[in-house]
Write an enzyme that holds these catalytic residues in place. Structure first.
Site, PDB file in Angstrom:
ATOM      1  N   TYR A  12       0.683  -1.202  -0.053  1.00  0.00           N
ATOM      2  CA  TYR A  12      -0.057  -0.117  -0.043  1.00  0.00           C
ATOM      3  C   TYR A  12       0.791   1.131   0.007  1.00  0.00           C
ATOM      4  O   TYR A  12       0.164   2.541   0.237  1.00  0.00           O
ATOM      5  CB  TYR A  12      -1.017   0.059   1.088  1.00  0.00           C
ATOM      6  CG  TYR A  12      -1.967  -1.201   1.234  1.00  0.00           C
ATOM      7  CD1 TYR A  12      -3.190  -0.740   0.398  1.00  0.00           C
ATOM      8  CD2 TYR A  12      -1.666  -2.347   1.961  1.00  0.00           C
ATOM      9  CE1 TYR A  12      -3.966  -2.132   0.298  1.00  0.00           C
ATOM     10  CE2 TYR A  12      -2.908  -3.274   2.037  1.00  0.00           C
ATOM     11  CZ  TYR A  12      -3.666  -3.117   1.110  1.00  0.00           C
ATOM     12  OH  TYR A  12      -4.920  -4.236   1.306  1.00  0.00           O
ATOM     13  N   HIS A  17      -3.882   6.510   1.209  1.00  0.00           N
ATOM     14  CA  HIS A  17      -4.190   6.378   2.908  1.00  0.00           C
ATOM     15  C   HIS A  17      -2.748   6.203   3.495  1.00  0.00           C
ATOM     16  O   HIS A  17      -2.481   6.410   4.759  1.00  0.00           O
ATOM     17  CB  HIS A  17      -5.061   4.948   2.953  1.00  0.00           C
ATOM     18  CG  HIS A  17      -5.731   4.864   4.047  1.00  0.00           C
ATOM     19  ND1 HIS A  17      -6.410   6.000   4.559  1.00  0.00           N
ATOM     20  CD2 HIS A  17      -6.588   3.782   4.632  1.00  0.00           C
ATOM     21  CE1 HIS A  17      -7.269   5.696   5.692  1.00  0.00           C
ATOM     22  NE2 HIS A  17      -7.468   4.421   5.583  1.00  0.00           N
ATOM     23  N   PHE A  63      -1.964  -2.967   9.474  1.00  0.00           N
ATOM     24  CA  PHE A  63      -3.336  -2.201   8.898  1.00  0.00           C
ATOM     25  C   PHE A  63      -3.659  -1.053   9.682  1.00  0.00           C
ATOM     26  O   PHE A  63      -3.690  -0.905  10.838  1.00  0.00           O
ATOM     27  CB  PHE A  63      -4.332  -3.377   8.810  1.00  0.00           C
ATOM     28  CG  PHE A  63      -4.257  -4.214   7.617  1.00  0.00           C
ATOM     29  CD1 PHE A  63      -4.135  -3.640   6.233  1.00  0.00           C
ATOM     30  CD2 PHE A  63      -3.651  -5.401   7.891  1.00  0.00           C
ATOM     31  CE1 PHE A  63      -3.853  -4.743   5.108  1.00  0.00           C
ATOM     32  CE2 PHE A  63      -3.224  -6.316   6.780  1.00  0.00           C
ATOM     33  CZ  PHE A  63      -3.495  -6.177   5.486  1.00  0.00           C
ATOM     34  N   ASN A  65      -6.539   0.374  10.529  1.00  0.00           N
ATOM     35  CA  ASN A  65      -7.599   0.133  11.624  1.00  0.00           C
ATOM     36  C   ASN A  65      -7.031  -0.319  12.844  1.00  0.00           C
ATOM     37  O   ASN A  65      -7.882  -0.566  13.874  1.00  0.00           O
ATOM     38  CB  ASN A  65      -8.733  -0.738  10.945  1.00  0.00           C
ATOM     39  CG  ASN A  65      -8.493  -2.031  10.614  1.00  0.00           C
ATOM     40  OD1 ASN A  65      -7.418  -2.433  10.453  1.00  0.00           O
ATOM     41  ND2 ASN A  65      -9.371  -2.923  10.593  1.00  0.00           N
ATOM     42  N   ASP A  90      -3.805  11.026   6.286  1.00  0.00           N
ATOM     43  CA  ASP A  90      -4.381  11.545   5.030  1.00  0.00           C
ATOM     44  C   ASP A  90      -5.917  12.105   5.566  1.00  0.00           C
ATOM     45  O   ASP A  90      -6.197  11.796   6.549  1.00  0.00           O
ATOM     46  CB  ASP A  90      -4.747  10.365   4.078  1.00  0.00           C
ATOM     47  CG  ASP A  90      -5.499   9.027   4.514  1.00  0.00           C
ATOM     48  OD1 ASP A  90      -4.911   8.677   5.620  1.00  0.00           O
ATOM     49  OD2 ASP A  90      -6.721   9.029   4.237  1.00  0.00           O
ATOM     50  N   ASN A 111     -10.069   5.783  10.281  1.00  0.00           N
ATOM     51  CA  ASN A 111      -9.839   4.527  10.750  1.00  0.00           C
ATOM     52  C   ASN A 111      -8.606   4.658  11.784  1.00  0.00           C
ATOM     53  O   ASN A 111      -8.321   3.736  12.861  1.00  0.00           O
ATOM     54  CB  ASN A 111      -9.888   3.155  10.155  1.00  0.00           C
ATOM     55  CG  ASN A 111     -11.394   3.093   9.603  1.00  0.00           C
ATOM     56  OD1 ASN A 111     -12.435   3.370  10.291  1.00  0.00           O
ATOM     57  ND2 ASN A 111     -11.487   2.547   8.328  1.00  0.00           N
TER      58      ASN A 111
END
Length: 177
Positions: A12, A17, A63, A65, A90, A111
């Site tokens: 990612y 994000h 991740f 979250n 972001d 999140n």
């Protein structure tokens, strides 16, 4: 400590994000230092000195979250309070490349911030740099939007805002030293 919120780097890194991690890599480059993976903290870490302040740079490599778990773990280890952490992330509510410094409590639906607030489990204000990524027209596309790469134009605007954020970071830390 300065934290750039992110999802795992390999998959990612270039997505909207992960702009928080883009900022941390740019700040590390500015100070000519490298981030190293530290598996016990679930992320990448470096140390810099700004205006006689020893600052830890941190990018969670888990991740979004659950970023709060990694941030809590490293902050507990180094005895850093939440109100001593600058979180860079972001923001859908700002146009691509817009930048806003905020000192407050809450997550605004993000999140990564929600995870931090829930894990620290205290209503404590903390610093945040919100870097705009814009918002898709259709609310149902938000997840795919934040997990996709920005356009070349958006990337240029975001990179300019990151350079401004670095300058603002130096000013912020000179005010508290």
């Amino acid at each position: 400590m300065i934290v750039g919120l992110s999802n795992p780097k390999n998959k990612y890194h270039n997505t909207r994000h992960n702009i928080g991690s883009w900022y941390i890599y740019s700040l590390a480059k500015y100070f000519n230092t490298l981030l190293k993976e530290d598996k016990k903290f679930f992320g990448f870490i470096a140390s810099i000195n700004i205006h006689s302040n020893d600052i830890r740079l941190f990018i969670p490599n888990i991740f979004m979250n659950i970023n709060g778990i990694a941030i809590y773990k490293i902050s507990s280890f180094y005895n850093i309070n939440l109100n001593e952490i600058l979180v860079v992330h972001d923001d859908l509510d700002l146009e691509a490349g817009k930048l806003k410094l905020k000192y407050s409590y809450g997550h605004g639906g993000h999140n990564g911030l929600r995870s931090i607030v829930n894990i620290f489990n205290k209503k404590i204000d903390f610093y945040r740099f919100r870097i705009g990524i814009g918002r898709p027209k259709n609310k149902k596309e938000i997840s795919s939007f934040v997990l996709s790469d920005p356009t070349i134009e958006e990337t240029n605007l975001i990179n300019i805002s990151i350079q401004y954020a670095i300058k603002e970071t130096l000013i912020l830390l000179s005010d508290i030293s």
